[in-house]
Design a protein around this motif. Structure first.
Motif, PDB file in Angstrom:
ATOM      1  N   ASP A 141      28.774 -35.781  -4.354  1.00 28.92           N
ATOM      2  CA  ASP A 141      27.834 -34.218  -3.112  1.00 28.92           C
ATOM      3  C   ASP A 141      27.393 -35.625  -2.362  1.00 28.92           C
ATOM      4  N   VAL A 142      26.352 -35.691  -2.671  1.00 30.42           N
ATOM      5  CA  VAL A 142      25.163 -36.244  -1.817  1.00 30.42           C
ATOM      6  C   VAL A 142      25.127 -38.046  -1.675  1.00 30.42           C
ATOM      7  N   ILE A 143      26.622 -38.737  -1.456  1.00 36.95           N
ATOM      8  CA  ILE A 143      26.928 -40.016  -1.821  1.00 36.95           C
ATOM      9  C   ILE A 143      26.656 -40.009   0.078  1.00 36.95           C
ATOM     10  N   LEU A 144      27.641 -39.350   0.891  1.00 32.35           N
ATOM     11  CA  LEU A 144      27.783 -39.394   2.117  1.00 32.35           C
ATOM     12  C   LEU A 144      26.445 -38.861   3.085  1.00 32.35           C
ATOM     13  N   PRO A 145      25.827 -38.376   2.792  1.00 33.94           N
ATOM     14  CA  PRO A 145      24.472 -37.116   3.482  1.00 33.94           C
ATOM     15  C   PRO A 145      23.464 -39.003   2.891  1.00 33.94           C
ATOM     16  N   GLY A 146      23.574 -39.276   2.007  1.00 32.93           N
ATOM     17  CA  GLY A 146      22.083 -40.476   1.539  1.00 32.93           C
ATOM     18  C   GLY A 146      23.211 -41.943   2.390  1.00 32.93           C
ATOM     19  N   LEU A 147      24.250 -41.760   1.893  1.00 27.63           N
ATOM     20  CA  LEU A 147      24.490 -43.778   2.692  1.00 27.63           C
ATOM     21  C   LEU A 147      23.983 -43.241   4.800  1.00 27.63           C
ATOM     22  N   PHE A 148      24.411 -42.341   5.187  1.00 30.11           N
ATOM     23  CA  PHE A 148      24.156 -41.577   6.618  1.00 30.11           C
ATOM     24  C   PHE A 148      22.710 -41.391   7.374  1.00 30.11           C
ATOM     25  N   TYR A 149      21.981 -40.995   6.015  1.00 32.29           N
ATOM     26  CA  TYR A 149      20.360 -40.555   6.597  1.00 32.29           C
ATOM     27  C   TYR A 149      20.744 -39.117   7.270  1.00 32.29           C
ATOM     28  N   LEU A 150      21.469 -38.658   6.133  1.00 29.02           N
ATOM     29  CA  LEU A 150      21.712 -36.446   6.266  1.00 29.02           C
ATOM     30  C   LEU A 150      20.841 -36.107   4.997  1.00 29.02           C
ATOM     31  N   MET A 151      20.473 -36.264   4.659  1.00 28.55           N
ATOM     32  CA  MET A 151      20.023 -35.912   3.061  1.00 28.55           C
ATOM     33  C   MET A 151      19.351 -34.699   3.755  1.00 28.55           C
ATOM     34  N   ASN A 152      18.508 -34.322   4.952  1.00 23.17           N
ATOM     35  CA  ASN A 152      17.008 -33.654   4.671  1.00 23.17           C
ATOM     36  C   ASN A 152      18.235 -32.669   5.500  1.00 23.17           C
ATOM     37  N   TYR A 153      19.444 -32.587   5.914  1.00 24.65           N
ATOM     38  CA  TYR A 153      20.481 -31.413   6.669  1.00 24.65           C
ATOM     39  C   TYR A 153      21.113 -31.283   5.335  1.00 24.65           C
ATOM     40  N   HIS A 154      21.449 -32.205   4.626  1.00 29.06           N
ATOM     41  CA  HIS A 154      22.463 -31.662   3.487  1.00 29.06           C
ATOM     42  C   HIS A 154      21.173 -30.719   2.463  1.00 29.06           C
ATOM     43  N   ASN A 155      20.290 -30.939   2.468  1.00 34.62           N
ATOM     44  CA  ASN A 155      18.780 -29.754   1.887  1.00 34.62           C
ATOM     45  C   ASN A 155      19.053 -28.918   2.612  1.00 34.62           C
ATOM     46  N   ALA A 156      18.939 -28.852   3.748  1.00 37.77           N
ATOM     47  CA  ALA A 156      19.102 -27.829   4.687  1.00 37.77           C
ATOM     48  C   ALA A 156      19.840 -26.207   4.355  1.00 37.77           C
ATOM     49  N   LEU A 157      21.118 -27.204   4.476  1.00 37.69           N
ATOM     50  CA  LEU A 157      22.337 -26.597   4.263  1.00 37.69           C
ATOM     51  C   LEU A 157      23.036 -25.553   2.954  1.00 37.69           C
ATOM     52  N   GLU A 158      22.471 -26.416   1.584  1.00 35.34           N
ATOM     53  CA  GLU A 158      22.781 -26.537   1.148  1.00 35.34           C
ATOM     54  C   GLU A 158      21.709 -26.298  -0.746  1.00 35.34           C
ATOM     55  N   GLY A 159      20.237 -26.382   0.174  1.00 36.79           N
ATOM     56  CA  GLY A 159      19.691 -26.801  -1.099  1.00 36.79           C
ATOM     57  C   GLY A 159      19.646 -27.994  -1.671  1.00 36.79           C
ATOM     58  N   HIS A 160      18.465 -28.074  -2.298  1.00 37.54           N
ATOM     59  CA  HIS A 160      18.338 -29.479  -2.879  1.00 37.54           C
ATOM     60  C   HIS A 160      19.044 -29.088  -4.474  1.00 37.54           C
ATOM     61  N   SER A 161      19.728 -30.535  -4.598  1.00 38.16           N
ATOM     62  CA  SER A 161      20.223 -30.666  -5.732  1.00 38.16           C
ATOM     63  C   SER A 161      19.393 -31.470  -7.224  1.00 38.16           C
ATOM     64  N   SER A 162      20.273 -32.142  -8.360  1.00 39.09           N
ATOM     65  CA  SER A 162      19.880 -32.265  -9.280  1.00 39.09           C
ATOM     66  C   SER A 162      20.031 -33.762  -9.064  1.00 39.09           C
ATOM     67  N   SER A 163      20.390 -33.933  -8.471  1.00 42.16           N
ATOM     68  CA  SER A 163      20.334 -35.870  -8.173  1.00 42.16           C
ATOM     69  C   SER A 163      19.567 -36.049  -7.300  1.00 42.16           C
ATOM     70  N   SER A 164      19.289 -38.093  -8.046  1.00 33.84           N
ATOM     71  CA  SER A 164      18.107 -38.249  -7.840  1.00 33.84           C
ATOM     72  C   SER A 164      18.008 -39.071  -6.376  1.00 33.84           C
ATOM     73  N   LEU A 165      18.561 -38.448  -5.691  1.00 31.50           N
ATOM     74  CA  LEU A 165      18.779 -38.467  -4.046  1.00 31.50           C
ATOM     75  C   LEU A 165      18.213 -37.404  -2.986  1.00 31.50           C
ATOM     76  N   ALA A 166      17.426 -36.484  -3.782  1.00 32.31           N
ATOM     77  CA  ALA A 166      17.553 -35.552  -3.263  1.00 32.31           C
ATOM     78  C   ALA A 166      16.410 -35.403  -2.181  1.00 32.31           C
ATOM     79  N   HIS A 167      14.824 -35.804  -2.558  1.00 34.67           N
ATOM     80  CA  HIS A 167      14.019 -36.190  -1.773  1.00 34.67           C
ATOM     81  C   HIS A 167      14.050 -36.892  -1.227  1.00 34.67           C
ATOM     82  N   LEU A 168      15.272 -37.803  -0.985  1.00 35.22           N
ATOM     83  CA  LEU A 168      15.217 -38.800   0.784  1.00 35.22           C
ATOM     84  C   LEU A 168      15.621 -37.808   2.356  1.00 35.22           C
ATOM     85  N   TRP A 169      15.279 -36.818   1.778  1.00 32.62           N
ATOM     86  CA  TRP A 169      15.538 -35.294   3.383  1.00 32.62           C
ATOM     87  C   TRP A 169      14.419 -35.776   4.013  1.00 32.62           C
ATOM     88  N   SER A 170      12.970 -36.544   3.326  1.00 30.68           N
ATOM     89  CA  SER A 170      12.114 -37.011   5.024  1.00 30.68           C
ATOM     90  C   SER A 170      12.185 -38.446   5.080  1.00 30.68           C
TER      91      SER A 170
END
Length: 380
Positions: free
Chosen positions: A109-138
């Motif tokens: 679920d976070v591959i595309l947000p991670g690739l395109f620097y959109l992890m912050n809005y993924h976390n904002a709308l979906e909450g932090h996932s248990s993946s090792s990419l969740a901290h990339l929001w900042s």
């Protein structure tokens, strides 16, 4: 030992204390994610990075504009790309591969947000996932800032420094008001208030405003006063602690982020100057400088380091935490020396080429050049 005035410190080729500040910020995040509480929390560490990024990027843009009378967007984006992308995408590829291998379906679920620097809005709308990419929001927030700010800077600088300061102050107040309204009235939730660019830009804007304000003689006098004694950063840290511990989520996820950023901006000024003295001189110790230098890959890889430390459950908890910190730093050092440094050498060559072309431009258009921020202060 008499402390140098802040204008003298700012005139140095390399600003002191910044790597020490980075070290404090990243270690606050690593320790917090390891389960170790401290008065300088992960919340403060991330906000500190935002304030520092806003200040330093704006400071460098101001210096470029002073020398060349213009800003090269191509050069700016090339320098940022060489600095950020190699380590980021290497970590991204390794994390996605590892999570898929161990069967963590959250990663899909976070591959595309991670690739395109959109992890912050993924976390904002979906909450932090248990993946090792969740901290990339900042890092997504910072990349969005890098994308937008040079163009906004060019718009502002043509209208004058005072206009830029006024704009940044108004925007910071508006972001604080929007965050408070979206959390307390619209009930968007804590994840949105904490992760979204539109609710955190005030942290970056305050750093940007500080860079402009340091061209002002009256602000430099204020900065010298609040950084004149070694105990003054302790007072700032106490206020940061009180702000974090304030009762009520309406404050914590509303005005507190702006208050924290203002206090962190003051702390940054204090440490830049006071790191030239004895009590805070450790901020410029080679170990602090090195950890600050690799703070970016430490932040990237610290989740791996912490998880590896936790696997050593036959050891006391304190040793597991130390092992996690050590492994995080070791992974970061490998990333820095074997992956990032070759690209940083390209960045340095590119910067030299840019300076050479800027010198040619300056010779052709001398009327566009100022005398320099600190030359003006000396004349005054």
């Amino acid at each position: 030992m008499d402390l140098p005035k802040l204008d003298s410190v700012l005139a140095l080729r390399k600003l002191p204390g910044l790597d020490g500040f980075r070290m404090i910020a990243v270690m606050a995040v690593v320790l917090a994610h390891s389960g170790v509480g401290s008065f300088f929390s992960a919340r403060h560490g991330v906000a500190g990075f935002f304030v520092l990024s806003g200040f330093l990027i704006t400071w460098l843009l101001l210096k470029e504009y002073e020398k060349a009378g213009r800003i090269s967007l191509r050069d700016f984006y090339m320098r940022r790309s060489l600095r950020i992308f190699p380590a980021y995408y290497a970590f991204l590829f390794a994390s996605i591969s590892w999570d898929l291998f161990r069967g963590n379906d959250d990663i899909k679920d976070v591959i595309l947000p991670g690739l395109f620097y959109l992890m912050n809005y993924h976390n904002a709308l979906e909450g932090h996932s248990s993946s090792s990419l969740a901290h990339l929001w900042s890092l997504a927030i910072e990349e969005q800032f890098y994308l937008l700010w040079p163009m906004v800077f060019m718009f502002l600088i043509k209208r004058g420094r005072n206009f830029a300061i006024g704009f940044l102050v108004i925007v910071s107040v508006m972001v604080m008001a929007w965050r408070t309204y979206s959390f307390s009235i619209l009930d968007f939730g804590t994840s949105y208030a904490y992760n979204a660019f539109d609710t955190r830009f005030d942290n970056l804007a305050i750093g940007c405003a500080m860079a402009f304000l340091l061209e002002k003689k009256h602000f430099l006098k204020f900065a010298d006063k609040v950084s004149s004694r070694p105990w003054m950063p302790i007072i700032t840290l106490v206020f940061l602690t009180l702000s974090r511990q304030a009762v009520g989520s309406d404050y914590t996820y509303g005005p507190a982020f702006t208050v924290d950023a203002l206090l962190l901006a003051v702390l940054l000024l204090q440490l830049m100057r006071l790191s030239q003295g004895r009590f805070w001189g450790w901020l410029n110790h080679p170990a602090a400088i090195y950890l600050g230098l690799i703070s970016y890959p430490i932040y990237l890889w610290h989740v791996w380091g912490i998880q590896a430390g936790n696997k050593l459950n036959f050891l006391p908890e304190s040793i597991q935490i130390l092992a996690g910190v050590f492994i995080s730093c070791a992974l970061a050092a490998i990333s820095y020396h074997f992956l990032e440094k070759p690209f940083l050498s390209l960045k340095q060559k590119y910067e030299k080429a840019g300076k050479s072309s800027n010198s040619t431009l300056a010779a052709a258009r001398p009327e566009k050049l100022g005398t320099g921020v600190f030359e003006k202060h000396k004349k005054n």
